[in-house]
Write an enzyme that holds these catalytic residues in place. Structure first.
Site, short mmCIF file in Angstrom:
data_model
loop_
_atom_site.label_atom_id
_atom_site.label_comp_id
_atom_site.label_asym_id
_atom_site.label_seq_id
_atom_site.Cartn_x
_atom_site.Cartn_y
_atom_site.Cartn_z
N SER A 1 -8.32 15.20 4.70
CA SER A 1 -8.22 16.66 4.80
C SER A 1 -9.58 17.25 5.19
O SER A 1 -10.10 16.94 6.25
CB SER A 1 -7.69 17.20 3.47
OG SER A 1 -7.29 18.54 3.63
N ASP B 1 3.61 17.04 5.51
CA ASP B 1 2.40 17.58 4.90
C ASP B 1 2.55 19.10 4.76
O ASP B 1 2.76 19.82 5.73
CB ASP B 1 1.23 17.24 5.84
CG ASP B 1 -0.13 17.56 5.26
OD1 ASP B 1 -0.28 18.65 4.66
OD2 ASP B 1 -1.04 16.74 5.43
N HIS C 1 0.67 15.70 1.68
CA HIS C 1 -0.79 15.74 1.78
C HIS C 1 -1.49 15.04 0.62
O HIS C 1 -2.71 15.00 0.56
CB HIS C 1 -1.21 17.22 1.83
CG HIS C 1 -2.58 17.47 2.40
ND1 HIS C 1 -2.89 17.26 3.72
CD2 HIS C 1 -3.73 17.92 1.83
CE1 HIS C 1 -4.16 17.57 3.94
NE2 HIS C 1 -4.70 17.97 2.81
#
Lengths: 276, 276
Positions: free
Chosen positions: B145, B221, B253
Site C-alpha cells: 500500500s 481490494d 487489502h
C-alpha cells in the site's frame, strides 16, 4: 472431412484435415493434436488462433505445444487464419485478405461472401471437432498477435463456450491501431460502432471475462506499437479483472517467443480445463 | 542502538531495535530478521515498507515472510512508517502525520522538522543496518500500500541501491489520488511540480526500473480506487517495462492477502539477490 496428414507425436497424434466450410464457402484446413489420453477417454481442448500471414501450420510446427498437451492430456486445435483459394478475394497487402481474416464476420463487399472467420471458428469448426474427435465440452482458447485478438474477443463474447483464456502478444485495441482500422474499414465498413465487438479493450471495459487471463508480451516486440498492450492493461486494472500480464525483456514477436512460454500457457489452460 | 526485543524464529533471529535518528530528529524503531545463514556469512537483505497506520510490527508479525527468508537466506528489514513521539506533529486523520510518512522528505511546516522518511530509509537506516549486521550490499525492496508506493519510488530513484523490486497493492499514482494529494499538499506544498518525484506512475513513465518488477493486487481490494493500478499498468506497458502484474480475484487489502503471496515475493527477490 478429408485427412491430409497424420503423424505420431509425443505418444499422441498430430493430424491435418480439410473440409467444405459452410461459413466460408470454400474448403478450409485445420490441424488437431490428440494427446495419448484421448485413446481411452474424451479430453479437453485448447484452441490456438494464429497471427497474420499464418496458416494452421505455423504453431503446429513451431509452437512446441504438443509436448505439454500430451503431458497434461489436452487436445489442440489449430484453425487457419482465413479462407483461401481462387474464389476468395485478396489484396496485395500481407495484412488484408488471405491470411488476415481477423476472426470477424465481414459485412462489406467483396469480403463478406467468404470472410466469416468468427462464425467459422465459434460455430462451425467447434461443432465439427466436437463431433469428430474424443473432445469434451471443456475448451480453452489462446492465440498469437491477430490470433490473440481472436482469442480474447471470441472468449469474451462467448463466455459459456470457454473455460480458460490466454494470449501471446495479442492485438488488443484494433479500433485504435493500424492493425485494425484498415481491416475493419474494409471488412466492416466505415460505421465504427460496428467495430467495437471485435476490440478486446472495449470488450474488457464493457463485459470482462468470467475467469482469469494470462497474457505474455515481449518487451522488444517489433510490432508492439500496433498491439497497444497499454490500453488492455489499463482496462483490466480498471475492471479489476483477474489476470496475469507479463512483460518479458528481450523477447520479440516471433515463435521463438511463443515457444519459450508455450509450457506456461499449456499449464495455465490444463489447470483450468482439468479442474471441476 | 538499543535492543528492544530478540526472538528465535525459523532458525534465525527476529530482533527489534531503537536508535536516535538524525534524519527524523527523534528515536526511531525498526525490526530486522537475520536468517540462519547470517551466522556464517553476510546475506542479502529485503526491505519491507509498511502501509498507513502500521509500524515495524505489522508485517513482522503478520506477513509470514520469515519462513521463506530463512529458507532462501535473505535478511528482512522492517522500518517504521513515520517518526513518533511527543515532539512529532500529528493530525487527527489516520492518513496524515504519525503512521503516514509516505516515505518522502517534507518541505513544509510543521512537518519538515521530523518527517524525513525518504532520507531516513534510503540513507540513514541503510547505512546503519549495513554496518551493524552481516548484510551484504545486495538489497531488494518491497512494501504494501503506502509502503508499496515507497518501494517503487525509492527503487526507481535509487537504482544503484536495489537489485530487486516488488510490491503488494501499492499506491501507484498519488498525484491523482486522495491517498496522495492531501498528504503531498501538506508535506510538500501546493507546487505540484515537486510531487512527481514521489509518484510511481510518473517515475515509470520518465525513468522506469533497470530490472523486472512483481506486483500483486487484490481484485476485491476495498481501497483500489485510491491505489489506481490502472495508471501504473498503462505506464509499464507503454514503457515495455519487464514486469509481472497479477490481479487476484477475491483478495482484499489486508495482511491475509499479503501473507498469501509472501512466498512468491520472497522467492522473486531471492532469485535476483542470490544471483549476480
Amino acid at each position: 472431412m478429408e485427412l491430409v496428414s497424420r503423424n505420431r507425436c509425443f505418444g499422441g497424434e498430430q493430424a491435418v484435415y480439410k473440409h467444405a466450410s459452410e461459413a466460408c464457402g470454400v474448403d478450409m484446413t485445420f490441424a488437431v493434436f490428440l494427446p495419448p489420453q484421448a485413446k481411452s477417454r474424451s479430453v479437453p481442448a485448447l484452441w490456438y488462433l494464429s497471427g497474420l500471414t499464418c496458416t494452421h501450420d505455423n504453431a503446429m510446427t513451431k509452437g512446441g505445444f504438443q509436448q505439454f498437451a500430451a503431458e497434461y492430456g489436452v487436445a489442440l486445435i489449430f484453425p487457419d487464419t482465413s479462407p483461401r483459394g481462387e474464389a476468395v478475394p485478396d489484396n496485395d497487402s500481407y495484412d488484408l485478405g488471405v491470411g488476415a481474416g481477423f476472426y470477424l464476420n465481414a459485412t462489406q463487399d467483396p469480403w463478406r461472401s467468404h470472410f466469416q472467420m468468427y462464425d467459422y471458428v465459434v460455430c462451425e469448426l467447434r461443432s465439427l471437432v466436437q463431433d469428430a474427435f474424443p473432445i469434451s465440452e471443456r475448451h480453452g482458447i489462446t492465440g498469437h498477435s491477430m490470433g490473440g485478438h481472436g482469442a480474447l474477443t471470441i472468449a469474451m463474447r462467448n463466455p459459456g463456450l470457454f473455460a480458460s483464456l490466454s494470449a501471446f502478444s495479442p492485438i488488443v485495441n484494433p479500433c485504435q491501431s493500424d492493425w485494425g482500422r484498415k481491416q475493419f474499414s474494409a471488412y466492416l465498413g466505415d460505421d465504427e460502432s460496428t467495430w467495437a465487438q471485435y476490440d478486446a479493450t472495449v470488450l474488457m471495459s464493457e463485459t470482462g471475462w468470467h475467469g482469469d487471463i494470462l497474457i505474455d508480451q515481449g518487451a522488444d516486440d517489433q510490432f508492439i506499437d500496433l498491439l497497444r498492450p497499454q490500453a488492455f492493461a489499463e482496462a483490466t486494472a480498471l475492471r479489476r479483472q483477474p489476470c496475469v500480464l507479463r512483460t518479458h525483456v528481450g523477447y520479440d514477436h516471433s515463435y521463438f517467443f511463443v515457444s519459450t512460454f508455450a509450457k506456461d500457457h499449456m499449464c495455465w489452460h490444463a489447470d483450468r480445463l482439468n479442474g471441476n
